[in-house]
Design a protein around this motif. Structure first.
Motif, short mmCIF file in Angstrom:
data_model
loop_
_atom_site.label_atom_id
_atom_site.label_comp_id
_atom_site.label_asym_id
_atom_site.label_seq_id
_atom_site.Cartn_x
_atom_site.Cartn_y
_atom_site.Cartn_z
N THR A 11 0.86 -1.17 0.00
CA THR A 11 0.00 0.00 0.00
C THR A 11 0.90 1.22 0.00
OG1 THR A 11 -0.12 0.04 2.42
CG2 THR A 11 -1.86 -1.18 1.26
N HIS A 12 0.35 2.35 -0.37
CA HIS A 12 1.14 3.59 -0.33
C HIS A 12 0.28 4.71 0.24
CE1 HIS A 12 -0.99 4.06 -4.18
NE2 HIS A 12 -0.91 5.35 -3.94
N ARG A 13 0.99 5.70 0.76
CA ARG A 13 0.33 6.89 1.32
C ARG A 13 1.35 8.01 1.38
NH1 ARG A 13 2.26 7.50 6.43
NH2 ARG A 13 3.06 5.64 7.45
N THR A 14 0.85 9.21 1.65
CA THR A 14 1.71 10.37 1.83
C THR A 14 2.37 10.26 3.21
OG1 THR A 14 0.23 11.69 0.45
CG2 THR A 14 1.77 12.89 1.87
N ALA A 15 3.66 10.51 3.26
CA ALA A 15 4.41 10.45 4.52
C ALA A 15 4.01 11.60 5.43
CB ALA A 15 5.90 10.51 4.24
N THR A 16 4.15 11.37 6.73
CA THR A 16 3.93 12.41 7.74
C THR A 16 5.20 12.54 8.58
OG1 THR A 16 3.12 10.96 9.50
CG2 THR A 16 1.49 11.75 7.87
N GLY A 52 19.89 11.58 1.85
CA GLY A 52 19.01 11.68 3.01
C GLY A 52 17.69 12.31 2.66
N LEU A 53 16.89 12.50 3.67
CA LEU A 53 15.53 13.02 3.51
C LEU A 53 15.48 14.51 3.83
CD1 LEU A 53 12.50 12.71 3.06
CD2 LEU A 53 12.31 11.89 5.40
N ASP A 54 14.95 15.26 2.91
CA ASP A 54 14.67 16.68 3.09
C ASP A 54 13.23 16.75 3.60
OD1 ASP A 54 14.04 19.37 2.80
OD2 ASP A 54 14.85 19.53 0.77
N THR A 55 13.03 17.11 4.85
CA THR A 55 11.68 17.11 5.42
C THR A 55 10.77 18.15 4.78
OG1 THR A 55 12.50 18.43 7.28
CG2 THR A 55 12.27 16.05 7.63
N GLN A 56 11.33 19.04 3.95
CA GLN A 56 10.48 19.96 3.19
C GLN A 56 9.52 19.16 2.31
OE1 GLN A 56 10.46 23.56 3.28
NE2 GLN A 56 8.51 23.06 2.32
N LEU A 57 9.97 18.01 1.81
CA LEU A 57 9.12 17.16 0.98
C LEU A 57 7.90 16.67 1.76
CD1 LEU A 57 11.94 15.02 -0.68
CD2 LEU A 57 10.65 16.88 -1.74
N ILE A 58 8.10 16.31 3.01
CA ILE A 58 6.97 15.88 3.85
C ILE A 58 6.04 17.06 4.10
CG2 ILE A 58 6.29 15.00 6.12
CD1 ILE A 58 8.82 13.29 6.10
N ARG A 59 6.62 18.21 4.45
CA ARG A 59 5.79 19.40 4.69
C ARG A 59 5.01 19.82 3.44
NH1 ARG A 59 10.41 20.54 7.59
NH2 ARG A 59 11.21 22.01 6.05
N ASP A 60 5.59 19.58 2.26
CA ASP A 60 4.90 19.91 1.01
C ASP A 60 3.88 18.85 0.60
OD1 ASP A 60 6.33 22.28 0.72
OD2 ASP A 60 7.76 21.45 -0.72
N GLY A 61 3.88 17.71 1.28
CA GLY A 61 2.94 16.64 0.93
C GLY A 61 3.32 15.89 -0.33
N THR A 62 4.61 15.89 -0.67
CA THR A 62 5.06 15.24 -1.90
C THR A 62 5.99 14.05 -1.63
OG1 THR A 62 6.91 16.78 -2.15
CG2 THR A 62 4.82 17.37 -3.24
N TYR A 63 6.04 13.58 -0.39
CA TYR A 63 6.88 12.43 -0.06
C TYR A 63 5.96 11.26 0.27
CZ TYR A 63 11.15 10.02 1.20
OH TYR A 63 12.22 9.16 1.22
N LEU A 64 6.26 10.12 -0.31
CA LEU A 64 5.40 8.95 -0.20
C LEU A 64 6.11 7.80 0.50
CD1 LEU A 64 4.20 9.00 -3.90
CD2 LEU A 64 3.01 9.95 -1.93
N VAL A 65 5.33 6.97 1.15
CA VAL A 65 5.86 5.72 1.70
C VAL A 65 5.06 4.57 1.12
CG1 VAL A 65 6.73 6.75 3.83
CG2 VAL A 65 4.42 5.81 3.78
N VAL A 66 5.76 3.46 0.93
CA VAL A 66 5.14 2.20 0.53
C VAL A 66 5.26 1.28 1.73
CG1 VAL A 66 5.30 0.20 -1.00
CG2 VAL A 66 5.58 2.50 -1.92
N GLU A 67 4.14 0.65 2.07
CA GLU A 67 4.11 -0.22 3.24
C GLU A 67 3.69 -1.63 2.86
OE1 GLU A 67 2.90 2.64 6.90
OE2 GLU A 67 1.30 2.26 5.43
N ARG A 68 4.20 -2.58 3.62
CA ARG A 68 3.77 -3.96 3.55
C ARG A 68 3.47 -4.38 4.98
NH1 ARG A 68 7.64 -7.01 0.40
NH2 ARG A 68 6.25 -6.75 -1.37
#
Length: 184
Positions: A11-16, A52-68
Motif C-alpha cells: 500500500t502507499h500513502r503520503t508520509a507524515t 538523506g531526507l529533506d523534510t520539506q518534501l513531507i511538509r509539502d505533501g510530496t513524499y510517499l511511503v510504501v508499506e507492507r
C-alpha cells in the motif's frame, strides 16, 4: 513474499512527520547496504552527508511511503522546488524557490527501498507514483540526482544521464552521482 505482493500486498500513502523515525532507519539501512558494490566504504560513509531526507518534501505533501503489513518498505518523493537532491543534514545547499512546470523539470527526490525488499518493484512503484503526481501538477519533465546504485533502475524506467557529478570532497572523499532526466 511474492514478487507480485499477492501474499502481502503493498500500500502507499503520503508520509507524515510521525514517520521520521521509521524513515531514518530505512534510509540508513538502504545507504549502508544497497550502495555496496557501487561505492567504497569511505564513499558510502561520505554519501551520508549528501543523501538523506529533506523534510520539506513531507511538509509539502510530496513524499510517499510504501508499506507492507504496516511496515515502511520504500519511500520517495517529488518536488516542485528547485532543490535537486540532499537531505536535512546534507552539505548540499537547498533552494526552496518554486519551479515553473511549463519550463522546469520536477525533481524526483530521496528514493529508498528497504534492502530486505530490494528488487521487488517497490522503487519502480514509488517512481511511477511520483511521476504521475508531478504530471498532474503540470510538469512535462522530471530530473533527479541518481546514485550509482540507483542508476540501473532509473535507466530501466526511461531516465537518461544528463551529466556525471561528483559531490565533495567530504572528509577527503568524493561521491559520484549522475544527474538524470526524463520526459513525462
Amino acid at each position: 513474499m511474492t514478487r507480485s505482493g499477492a501474499a502481502h500486498p503493498l500500500t502507499h500513502r503520503t508520509a507524515t512527520l510521525d514517520d521520521l523515525p521509521a524513515l531514518h532507519g530505512l534510509i540508513d539501512r538502504a545507504i549502508a547496504t544497497l550502495q555496496q558494490g557501487f561505492l567504497s566504504p569511505q564513499q558510502i560513509s561520505a554519501s551520508r552527508h549528501v543523501m538523506g531526507l529533506d523534510t520539506q518534501l513531507i511538509r509539502d505533501g510530496t513524499y510517499l511511503v510504501v508499506e507492507r503489513e504496516g511496515a515502511i518498505v520504500g519511500s520517495g518523493g517529488w518536488s516542485y522546488r528547485a532543490t535537486l537532491y540532499g537531505g536535512d543534514q546534507s552539505v548540499v545547499a537547498r533552494e526552496v524557490a518554486e519551479l515553473d512546470p511549463a519550463q522546469d523539470a520536477a525533481r524526483i527526490r530521496a528514493m529508498y527501498t528497504d534492502p530486505a525488499c530490494a528488487r521487488q518493484g517497490i522503487g519502480r512503484q514509488v517512481l511511477t507514483l511520483c511521476e504521475n503526481a508531478a504530471r498532474a501538477r503540470g510538469f512535462r519533465r522530471a530530473e533527479m540526482m541518481a546514485t550509482l546504485a540507483g542508476e540501473p533502475l532509473y535507466r530501466a524506467c526511461g531516465y537518461i544521464p544528463i551529466e556525471q557529478v561528483t559531490a565533495g570532497p567530504i572528509d577527503g572523499v568524493s561521491v559520484p552521482l549522475v544527474r538524470m532526466g526524463k520526459a513525462l
